[in-house]
Design a protein around this motif. Structure first.
Motif: not given
Length: 471
Positions: A420, A68, A309
């Protein structure tokens, strides 16, 4: 006096509101996880006080949740429209389709140069009039310092694809996908092994036998050994057993160096396109007085961050962090200087995290650290920035895709969070955005550092369900 009384009342109410809920504490006790091994922040995106703040300021290993930080900083530093280039040069004349010299490929860290993209690049070269190469293939990786090839090896499996190290000219992630399946022969099952993109320089010795059982832990008795050959080829020997109730299963390995993999892939595709090449491999900087043949441009960053991701691609994340360093003028680049460039990008957005440790930007590290409080602050900031739609869309959608496809897939929860995930031995984390049944949105971070960290999943799911259901 009244001012101080009011302040104390507000502070006590806020602390009570932000304390660890009893249902979370009970779930942690059931999972045999001490509360001091867990950090949690639930922050409403409307700016109101946090619903939960537990060990929020504690520096924690976030595993792949660190992506992230890397992807948000890259979107800010590079823009979602950023594309990587790969240049092709020649150092000789071309006469009637014959290059009287070497063909040079110069990489700039494209993390998305897969086999299909590479095939199109080489087709583009042939469309420029080169069909036969009398010299060698020169690979130029010089925009990266040599130190970036030193990979952190986790789980004692250095050849697993998730442990692959970066390369300025990374073809297909240096990834060979081995497909395992069972076929009936004479009323008995037989294990079959094949390469998804087959290179003739990778030979398979198949000693795997079928065994009775379900496919829940199909890798438990599967082993592999890689034997390099003097000419750069490798032999991969698989042994052990595979449950007979398995359908197709895949094992991703990096069995060659980045340069050998790129070289053998080039030879195969060049021949498939009808070209001729009998030269060898040279690893060197692009010589002076060469001529540019063509340039290849990658898909834009807004597409690349989804691969990073949604599927937690480590080597792509590492290449992305290095790109932030490259575009900051750090040439040749290495991971320590690239990490400073990422931190500077965050600082310009008002995000100063003293405890942040970035080793490679992917979370594939025992050293990386960040607090739940600052991860939540990053999520809140990203939500208010123009890059928010791209950043949020890159995250796995709960119960629908990516690494959260099989989590909370029931109608009430499905699609209600963009998260995530991250896990290492002794580390587990989730972070992202959650929407409740009334349409209110929250930034959620939960990080666990404990030998029993893998036991946290029911606690994560419980917290997610309670948030989604709302009051």
């Amino acid at each position: 006096m009244m001012h101080w009384i009011g302040l104390c009342v507000w502070l006590c109410a806020t602390l009570a509101h932000a304390a660890l809920p009893g249902y979370v504490q009970d779930a942690l006790t059931k999972a045999q996880l001490p509360a001091d091994s867990v950090a949690i922040v639930v922050q409403p995106l409307d700016g109101s006080a946090p619903l939960i703040q537990h060990h929020a300021g504690k520096a924690m290993n976030p595993a792949s949740v660190m992506k992230l930080v890397t992807t948000y900083a890259a979107l800010e530093a590079l823009t979602p429209a950023y594309r990587w280039k790969t240049e092709v040069y020649r150092n000789g004349s071309v006469n009637q389709g014959v290059l009287e010299g070497d063909l040079i490929l110069k990489g700039y860290g494209d993390p998305a140069l897969n086999v299909t993209e590479f095939w199109r690049l080489l087709q583009q070269v042939q469309q420029q009039g080169i069909r036969q190469i009398k010299g060698n293939l020169v690979l130029d990786n010089t925009v990266y310092m040599s130190e970036v090839s030193q990979r952190p090896v986790l789980d004692d499996e250095p050849l697993r694809a998730y442990n692959a190290s970066p390369s300025a000219l990374l073809v297909n992630g240096r990834n060979t996908s081995f497909r395992f399946s069972l076929r009936q022969e004479n009323a008995s099952p037989r294990v079959m092994i094949a390469q998804e993109f087959e290179l003739p320089q990778i030979s398979i010795v198949n000693l795997v036998q079928p065994r009775k059982g379900v496919c829940t832990d199909w890798r438990a008795d599967l082993r592999y050994d890689v034997h390099p050959q003097p000419d750069g080829a490798v032999t991969v020997t698989f042994s052990g057993s595979l449950p007979d109730q398995c359908d197709e299963r895949y094992l991703e390995l990096s069995v060659m160096s980045d340069t050998q993999y790129a070289f053998f892939t080039f030879k195969k595709i060049w021949q498939q396109l009808g070209g001729q090449f009998l030269g060898g491999l040279v690893i060197a900087a692009t010589p002076p007085n060469t001529s540019l043949v063509t340039s290849w441009w990658s898909p834009p960053l807004d597409i690349v961050v989804r691969d990073i991701n949604k599927w937690s691609n480590n080597v792509m994340a590492r290449q992305l962090m290095l790109t932030v360093g490259l575009e900051a003028g750090l040439v040749p680049v290495e991971e320590a200087s690239a990490a400073l460039a990422v931190k500077e990008t965050l600082r310009r957005r008002g995000l100063q995290f003293p405890e942040l440790v970035l080793e490679n930007g992917s979370g594939l590290s025992r050293n990386e650290r960040i607090s739940a409080e600052h991860l939540a602050q990053l999520l809140v900031t990203a939500y208010q920035r123009p890059v928010m739609p791209v950043f949020m869309a890159s995250l796995p959608i709960l119960g629908l895709d990516g690494t959260t496809k099989k989590r909370l897939a029931a109608p009430g929860s499905q699609g209600m969070a963009y998260l995530k995930t991250g896990s290492l031995e002794g580390v587990s984390g989730i972070a992202g955005y959650v929407q409740d049944s009334l349409g209110r949105r929250y930034a959620l971070v939960m990080l666990v550092n404990h030998p029993r960290a893998s036991a946290i999943r029911p606690v994560q799911d419980l917290l997610l369900k309670r948030l989604i259901e709302g009051p």
